[in-house]
Design a protein around this motif. Structure first.
Motif, short mmCIF file in Angstrom:
data_model
loop_
_atom_site.label_atom_id
_atom_site.label_comp_id
_atom_site.label_asym_id
_atom_site.label_seq_id
_atom_site.Cartn_x
_atom_site.Cartn_y
_atom_site.Cartn_z
N ILE A 139 -6.83 2.87 5.09
CA ILE A 139 -6.44 1.45 5.26
C ILE A 139 -5.12 1.17 6.00
N ASP A 140 -4.28 2.20 5.86
CA ASP A 140 -3.04 1.82 6.60
C ASP A 140 -3.22 2.16 8.10
N LEU A 141 -4.00 3.17 8.47
CA LEU A 141 -4.39 3.65 9.85
C LEU A 141 -5.11 2.26 10.22
N VAL A 142 -6.12 1.69 9.65
CA VAL A 142 -6.89 0.81 10.06
C VAL A 142 -6.04 -0.45 10.45
N GLU A 143 -4.91 -0.58 9.51
CA GLU A 143 -4.14 -1.78 9.76
C GLU A 143 -3.04 -1.63 10.84
N GLU A 144 -2.64 -0.40 10.93
CA GLU A 144 -1.87 0.02 12.15
C GLU A 144 -2.54 -0.33 13.45
N LYS A 145 -3.80 0.17 13.53
CA LYS A 145 -4.54 0.15 14.66
C LYS A 145 -4.76 -1.38 14.98
N ARG A 146 -5.12 -2.22 13.89
CA ARG A 146 -5.37 -3.58 14.20
C ARG A 146 -4.23 -4.29 14.48
N GLN A 147 -2.97 -4.00 14.24
CA GLN A 147 -1.69 -4.79 14.56
C GLN A 147 -1.83 -4.03 15.99
N ARG B 2 0.84 -1.17 0.21
CA ARG B 2 -0.11 -0.05 0.03
C ARG B 2 0.65 1.31 -0.02
N LYS B 3 0.85 2.02 -1.14
CA LYS B 3 1.43 3.36 -1.20
C LYS B 3 0.64 4.20 -1.99
N PRO B 4 1.02 5.46 -1.87
CA PRO B 4 0.15 6.55 -2.67
C PRO B 4 0.53 6.67 -3.98
N ILE B 5 -0.12 6.83 -4.94
CA ILE B 5 -0.15 6.66 -6.67
C ILE B 5 0.40 8.12 -6.61
N ASP B 6 1.20 8.40 -7.76
CA ASP B 6 1.63 9.81 -8.02
C ASP B 6 1.64 9.71 -9.64
N ILE B 7 0.12 9.88 -10.06
CA ILE B 7 -0.11 10.10 -11.36
C ILE B 7 -0.81 11.54 -11.60
#
Ligand code: ADP
Length: 443
Positions: free
Chosen positions: A209-217, A184-189
């Motif tokens: 999603i990153d934040l949710v994943e971080e919180k989940r972990q 998961r990384k931001p797109i630069d287009i």
């Protein structure tokens, strides 16, 4: 095709009118002769030059040819029953285009009228190759222009659609790549403003999603840690008993008591974890919330009744100020859980002989429940963190009080499910005040 049709009609009409006019003039001259075997072609011949190279045929009432300017055809005396002639004999003058041996002609026929009677017909056949050529020329040009325009449109639309869709294909490729490789990384287009908006929306989703994943972990690691602590204690107690054969029955009893406490703690943690999962599930699926209209005053009375024994143990006085019935459409179990946790905390974090204050009132379309105490309180900056999962102000003390750090996160989830809010004010060594505000009618 439309343009061509207009040009054709226009050219034909032009010729038609011209030819019919000339045919009428000839018909007038022809009317000077008698229309029988003694047909005199002189009057006709005198004016024949007005038709130029067109062929002129004069017929009598029986479509028999009396005069013909073509020397080769030799139609004199023969019948020529063509449609135009028949029409002219009925009184209608007309003209039409015909093709003969690859040549185009315009034919016109007009009646010859003598003293009010139709005595014959003037038929003119005028070569119209120049007109056909002219139309063919236009046709050819139009075809050429159409082909060029179609080719241009095709090429340009292909080029444009490629330019427009290139960033979209890039985005799709990146997203597929991300889901295939679980990154998961931001797109630069960069692209049109719509593409930029899409990229921004996607990037913000990736961030979420990153934040949710971080919180989940974080949650999983906290939960395992919390569960591990009592388990390690139990393991330690078991080992102590097993490795020491001479342990006295009193000691075993003491160890078992300790173990019992740890099991209670484990039960508390798992109960609260289950509660939290239920709240999360309800937040995802609103059908899991059992709304019903209840009197919050009765609910709070019952909670206070349930917690009285705990307060009594610590000689804490619970003062209630429940002056009015406040009806609200809520999930009774979830609101019970929230208010119970808050009052339970106030009792837990208040020293022996202190007091806890519970108040309920209605403020316009909101129910307000306040719980105050003169307990240990906390520093102002702690008040923001205490609603986080597993957060405890003083871990060592929390262990003594049996705290799990989950109580207030359950409270917050429950309140948010009701679109309400929770506020807290607290001062160290002075006390705390929690305020739950929930709408009496959930939209
Ligand atoms: P716990 O199970 O540890 O009580 P909570 O989520 O209910 O977990 O509370 C989080 C922390 O907030 C507690 O560890 C405690 O330090 C603090 N806290 C909660 N209520 C009060 C209160 N009434 N007075 C002082 N501190 C409180």
């Amino acid at each position: 095709m439309y343009v061509l049709k207009i040009v054709e009609d226009y050219s034909f009409n032009d010729k038609r009118v011209d030819l019919l006019t000339k045919a009428n003039i000839l018909a007038n001259f022809a009317a000077e002769s008698s229309f029988d075997d003694n047909f005199n072609a002189l009057p006709l011949k005198r004016s024949i030059e007005i038709v130029g190279d067109a062929r002129v045929i004069c017929l009598d009432r029986d479509t028999k040819v009396l005069f013909d300017t073509s020397e080769t055809a030799d139609l004199i005396g023969k019948s020529m029953p063509v449609g135009l002639v028949a029409n002219a004999l009925e009184g209608t003058e007309n003209a039409e285009i015909s093709n003969e041996n690859g040549k185009t002609y315009i034919n016109a026929a007009v009646p010859v009228i003598k003293t009010g009677r139709t005595v014959g017909v003037i038929y003119i056949q005028s070569p119209a190759d120049d007109m056909a050529e002219y139309i063919n020329h236009i046709k050819h040009n139009l075809y050429m222009i159409s082909v060029i325009v179609i080719a241009l449109v095709l090429v340009l639309s292909l080029a444009f659609s490629n330019i427009m869709t290139a960033p979209l294909s890039n985005i799709t490729a990146k997203i597929s790549d991300m889901s295939a490789n679980d990154i998961r990384k931001p797109i630069d287009i960069k692209g049109t403003s719509e593409v930029n908006e899409l990229v921004a929306a996607f990037n913000s989703m990736v961030e979420k999603i990153d934040l949710v994943e971080e919180k989940r972990q974080e949650f999983v690691s906290n939960a395992s840690h919390e569960l591990k602590t009592p388990l390690s204690s139990i393991k330690l107690i078991c080992d102590s008993i097993l490795q020491n054969p001479d342990v006295s029955p009193e000691m075993v009893n003491e160890f078992l008591n300790d173990m019992n406490e740890e099991v209670d703690r484990l039960t508390r943690i798992t109960d609260k974890l289950l509660n939290l999962t239920k709240m999360d599930a309800a937040a995802e699926e609103t059908e899991m919330i059992n709304f019903s209209v209840i009197n919050l005053r009765n609910l709070i009375k019952n909670i206070v009744k349930a917690l009285k024994p705990l307060a009594r143990q610590k000689h804490i006085k619970i003062e209630t100020h429940l002056l009015e019935d406040v009806y609200a459409r809520v999930d009774a179990d979830k609101i019970w859980e929230a208010v119970y946790n808050i009052i339970d905390n106030s009792i837990k974090y208040t020293a022996q002989g202190g007091w806890v204050y519970v108040e309920l009132y209605r403020d316009k379309r909101e129910a307000v429940i306040t719980v105050g105490d003169n307990g240990i309180g906390m520093e102002a900056e702690e008040t923001e963190k205490i609603f986080d999962r597993f957060y405890r102000v003083d871990k060592a003390r929390a262990r003594e009080t049996g705290g799990t750090g989950l109580g207030l996160s359950i409270v917050r989830s429950a309140v948010e499910l009701h679109k309400g809010k929770i506020e807290v004010e607290s001062r160290e060594e002075v006390g705390s005040l929690f305020r739950i505000i929930i709408p009496t009618v959930v939209q």
